[in-house]
Design an enzyme around this catalytic site. Structure first.
Site, PDB file in Angstrom:
ATOM      1  N   THR A 554       0.832  -1.198   0.000  1.00  0.00           N
ATOM      2  CA  THR A 554       0.000   0.000   0.000  1.00  0.00           C
ATOM      3  C   THR A 554       0.871   1.253   0.000  1.00  0.00           C
ATOM      4  O   THR A 554       2.091   1.189   0.019  1.00  0.00           O
ATOM      5  CB  THR A 554      -0.902   0.035   1.246  1.00  0.00           C
ATOM      6  N   LYS A 578       6.935   3.685   0.547  1.00  0.00           N
ATOM      7  CA  LYS A 578       8.158   4.423   0.887  1.00  0.00           C
ATOM      8  C   LYS A 578       7.969   5.429   2.018  1.00  0.00           C
ATOM      9  O   LYS A 578       8.917   6.102   2.413  1.00  0.00           O
ATOM     10  CB  LYS A 578       8.726   5.107  -0.354  1.00  0.00           C
ATOM     11  N   VAL A 608      12.521   2.675  -4.282  1.00  0.00           N
ATOM     12  CA  VAL A 608      13.241   3.603  -5.155  1.00  0.00           C
ATOM     13  C   VAL A 608      13.070   3.268  -6.628  1.00  0.00           C
ATOM     14  O   VAL A 608      12.773   4.136  -7.440  1.00  0.00           O
ATOM     15  CB  VAL A 608      14.741   3.643  -4.788  1.00  0.00           C
ATOM     16  N   LEU A 612      14.131  -2.635  -9.918  1.00  0.00           N
ATOM     17  CA  LEU A 612      15.564  -2.426 -10.136  1.00  0.00           C
ATOM     18  C   LEU A 612      16.356  -2.566  -8.836  1.00  0.00           C
ATOM     19  O   LEU A 612      15.931  -2.073  -7.793  1.00  0.00           O
ATOM     20  CB  LEU A 612      15.812  -1.034 -10.715  1.00  0.00           C
ATOM     21  N   GLY A 663      -1.422   2.179 -14.456  1.00  0.00           N
ATOM     22  CA  GLY A 663      -0.831   1.799 -13.191  1.00  0.00           C
ATOM     23  C   GLY A 663       0.571   2.307 -12.952  1.00  0.00           C
ATOM     24  O   GLY A 663       1.275   1.836 -12.053  1.00  0.00           O
ATOM     25  N   LYS A 681      12.379   9.294  -2.715  1.00  0.00           N
ATOM     26  CA  LYS A 681      13.322   8.292  -3.218  1.00  0.00           C
ATOM     27  C   LYS A 681      14.767   8.737  -3.062  1.00  0.00           C
ATOM     28  O   LYS A 681      15.624   7.962  -2.621  1.00  0.00           O
ATOM     29  CB  LYS A 681      13.001   7.979  -4.687  1.00  0.00           C
ATOM     30  N   GLY A 796       5.158   0.362 -12.813  1.00  0.00           N
ATOM     31  CA  GLY A 796       4.231  -0.667 -13.244  1.00  0.00           C
ATOM     32  C   GLY A 796       4.040  -1.709 -12.165  1.00  0.00           C
ATOM     33  O   GLY A 796       4.961  -2.039 -11.419  1.00  0.00           O
TER      34      GLY A 796
END
Length: 814
Positions: A554, A578, A608, A612, A663, A681, A796
């Site tokens: 969430t 985050k 972040v 990745l 999204g 981030k 995504g």
């Protein structure tokens, strides 16, 4: 000759009694048998309950007696033909009338002496043995009933002290005159040397059988129960537990002493001296191999044979300077307990002699404190000793195995396995034989400890992870799809079994400690209970499962505030939310400290760069001794998607709407377009680099009009964006005139951080960044001019879910 013992579950009702008679008939065709039976299942508890109720002047004892009568008469009516029932029912009722008179006396006196309690408890075996013999006669068996009280003699009022000379002489005399193929005895009951009725303690029917087997030099002692032998752990608590087909007497004694309830601890001693094998079999699955107990030491490669536990334990602790170097102190301690008939299960003492810790049965704890405080009253009054301390609600877990002897590292594996799952060890004991390592833990942790240790020592290197997932929208639903899709691969290749045990969205939540079917979770969730984040945590804590991982999909700040509670319970946290890591630095630091303190992973790679490995790469650089000088990055896949697709003939509003629908953005796209998401981030990367920094320290060069930033809803924001198309068109035109592309860039350099929209020239690494990709440039000591580059899809639901999945796997491989 063989001796067969059938427990309460084996003679629980008419159906099971018929199975017992079939087993006895088959074996009696080959040899003579002595058969020992327990009370019908649950009857001993009812008898003791009736006695307690009567002693408390509670007339409910009469209802309990009616329940006992009903149980036995139903058995008679099912097992005996109608024509033969009258005499048998009359005998049963006669015994029950005697029982009722005893309980009435207890009721009138309001007192239940140990002697009377023993007499009341003995009625279970007396009744069951009589009914079973009569039922066996109906089946044509050559059988006789012999009252064990006429044979087995106890020397003192203790559970296991038998006068073996008199007992063996009695059994031999009976055997010399007995001509029947089958002899049946009530278990549990005995008499004192004075002829008073007594019992051998709970589980004493096993002991009765062992005494008979040793006295007659039987070929084999068979213990028939409701499980197929002794297991590697309690199969009711550990689903993966497996039967052990052969163990030694020593292993059986250790396991039975520490709670393996298929065999009563004193059972082994009489038959061990005569080298009589013990075979443990399943009454309801007689074809199963069972467990054979012999003198032979196992030659299996696995060092641990089984894991056992005792759960009704208290710790008695005595400490103080008055113990140090004082001869005879331990003698006084143990003699006091001996005189009160209090059994010591486990002992541990510090080498400083400043404290000694004993584990005893919980029912004896208060009595032990009282007598020990009296014994050491003088030392306590002079403050040389502290008053005895009691710790309740603890349990003992024991690793047992002949091959543990001199096997290096077992203790370390046991302690580290428990520690990783937040199972606190209160005391440790290991015998010099090295065949048993015992630890005292909190009672609430028994199931988790047993499963964790069983997984470590018995299962084929397959680690089970238990996931508590909150948030099953775009990202969460994709994660569940990936978990289901990769289930076989994870098990076969990585030896990981991932089980989703809880799911929650904003409305409903469901729990199932055995695992929620991932092909039907949507329908189950709709029928779940009302969602509540704190109740979700409370339930996770209550379930207390090993290798637990809380997964937050969430962007909810309230859920982020609960991470610390999960970590403090040694539950790992994996999140794409985050907010926690971008909160005040003190909160970020607290989560890191809790993660280290309770050995609970806290992973947030997706904070972040979605899927990745940006945080992981940064952490690896720092861990290997590199220093970070500058970080430049495009960290918003959504903003990159927007500016890559914003061109002539398309409105900024339409592109934002498209990004939202696909999204790429947060549910509220203003979070992305305002730059706050990117600021969070770069803040996280700065903190991971070692910088103490707050969100307000980051310079945010907003490109949105002020009125768009001040909107209060998603619809109002999108409407404002549509109304300010001219503003966005001017920015696009300026970039095109300079031959540049628009990129929203985050930068951290020399302790300063900023985010903002930039015009990127064609020779810059960011220029050709397409779609929703992210890119990060790390300038370090090792990469001063040509930066280390991490580049790839950065937005995504699917890639974010894959990043969360990767973090889960990372925890599983630890």
């Amino acid at each position: 000759m063989n001796v067969l013992k059938f427990g309460g579950s084996s003679v629980a009702n008419a159906t099971t009694i018929e199975s017992v008679i079939d087993i006895v008939r088959q074996q009696s065709e080959k040899q003579s048998l002595y058969v020992v039976v327990s009370a019908m299942g649950g009857v001993t508890d009812l008898l003791l309950q009736a006695g307690e109720e009567a002693s408390n002047n509670n007339e409910d004892y009469k209802k309990t007696l009616v329940e006992i009568e009903k149980k036995h008469l139903e058995a008679v009516k099912s097992l005996i033909p109608v024509i033969s029932q009258s005499a048998i029912i009359s005998k049963v009722k006669s015994q029950l009338n005697t029982l009722e008179s005893l309980c009435e006396g207890v009721y009138l006196l309001s007192e239940l002496s140990p002697k009377t309690a023993a007499v009341i408890a003995s009625f279970g075996e007396i009744l069951s043995s009589y009914i079973i013999v009569e039922a066996a006669k109906v089946k044509g068996l050559d059988i006789i009933l012999k009252d064990s009280r006429e044979l087995i003699v106890k020397t003192i009022n203790s559970k296991v002290t038998i006068d073996y000379k008199e007992t063996n002489d009695n059994i031999k005399e009976f055997a010399d005159h007995n001509t029947h193929k089958v002899s049946l005895f009530p278990g549990f009951v005995a008499r004192t040397k004075d002829g008073e009725p007594t019992t051998l303690g709970r589980g004493g029917s096993d002991f009765t059988a062992a005494i008979l087997a040793a006295a007659t030099n039987a070929d084999e002692l068979q213990i028939w129960t409701d499980v197929s032998g002794m297991y590697t752990a309690n199969p009711k608590l550990v689903k993966q537990a497996k039967p052990v087909h052969h163990i030694s007497y020593q292993e059986a004694m250790e396991l039975s002493h520490f709670g393996a309830k298929v065999i009563y601890p004193p059972t082994i001693h009489p038959v061990l001296e005569k080298d009589i094998p013990i075979l443990i079999k399943n009454t309801f699955k007689p074809e199963d191999q069972g467990t054979l107990v012999t003198r032979k030491v196992n030659d299996r490669k696995r060092p641990v044979t089984g894991i056992s536990h005792i759960d009704s334990i208290s710790i008695i602790s005595l400490e103080g300077s008055g113990m140090v170097g004082i001869p005879g102190f331990s003698k006084r301690l143990f003699e006091t307990l001996f005189l009160e008939n209090i059994n010591v299960i486990l002992i541990t003492q510090a080498s400083s002699e400043h404290s000694i810790c004993l584990a005893i049965e919980a029912t004896d704890a208060r009595k032990a404190k009282e007598v020990l405080d009296t014994t050491f009253e003088f030392e306590i009054s002079k403050h040389k000793l502290d008053p005895v301390k009691i710790e309740d609600d603890v349990a003992i877990i024991a690793l047992v195995g002949d091959n543990m002897y001199h096997h290096q590292g077992l203790s370390g594996k046991m302690f580290s396995t428990l520690g990783k799952n937040n199972v606190n060890i209160r005391a440790i004991a290991q015998g010099a034989s090295e065949k048993n390592i015992s630890v005292v833990i909190e009672k609430k942790d028994i199931k988790k400890a047993l499963n964790t240790l069983h997984e470590r020592f018995f299962e084929v290197k397959t680690k089970q992870l238990n996931l508590f997932i909150t948030g099953v929208g775009n990202v969460g639903s994709k994660l569940i799809e990936q978990l289901e899709q990769q289930k076989s691969y994870l098990k076969d290749k990585l030896r990981l079994k991932i089980r989703v045990v809880a799911i929650s969205n904003s409305r409903k939540m469901i729990f199932d400690e055995h695992g929620i079917g991932l092909d039907s979770w949507v329908q189950k969730l709709e029928k779940g209970e009302k969602a509540d984040a704190r109740e979700f945590f409370a339930k996770a804590k209550e379930m207390n499962l090993r290798n637990s991982i809380f997964v937050d999909n969430t962007a909810n700040p309230d859920i982020a505030k609960i991470y610390k509670h999960y970590l403090a319970e040694s539950m790992a946290v994996v999140t794409c939310n985050k907010i926690a890591c971008a909160d005040e630095y003190t909160n970020y630091e607290e989560l890191q400290n809790l993660s280290r303190k309770f050995n609970a992973s806290f992973l947030y790679e997706t904070n972040v760069g979605a899927g990745l490995p940006i945080i992981g790469t940064l952490n690896n650089l720092i861990a290997s001794g590199d220093n970070i000088h500058k970080i430049q990055a495009v960290l918003s896949g959504s903003l990159n998607f927007v500016f890559n697709n914003y061109k002539e003939g398309v409105t900024f509003h339409d592109i934002v709407k498209q990004a939202q629908q696909q999204g790429y953005t947060e549910p509220d796209p203003k979070i992305d377009l305002s730059g706050i998401d990117v600021a969070r981030k770069i803040l996280i990367l700065a903190r991971e680099s070692g910088k103490v920094m707050e969100l307000e320290n980051i310079e945010n060069e907003a490109f949105l009009p002020k009125e768009s930033l001040e909107t209060m809803s998603v619809d109002a924001f999108l409407q404002s964006v549509e109304q300010n198309e001219k503003h966005f068109k001017e920015i696009l035109d300026s970039a095109n005139k300079k031959g540049c592309r628009l990129k929203y860039v985050a930068q951290y350099e020399e302790g300063e951080a900023k985010v903002g929209l930039q015009f990127i020239p064609s020779d810059h690494p960011f220029y050709n960044l397409e779609g929703s990709d992210n890119i990060v440039l790390f300038y370090t000591d090792r990469y001063p001019k040509q930066p280390l580059i991490v580049k790839g899809a950065g937005a995504g639901a699917e890639v974010t879910a894959s990043g969360i999945f990767a973090d889960i796997i990372r925890i599983g491989k630890k």
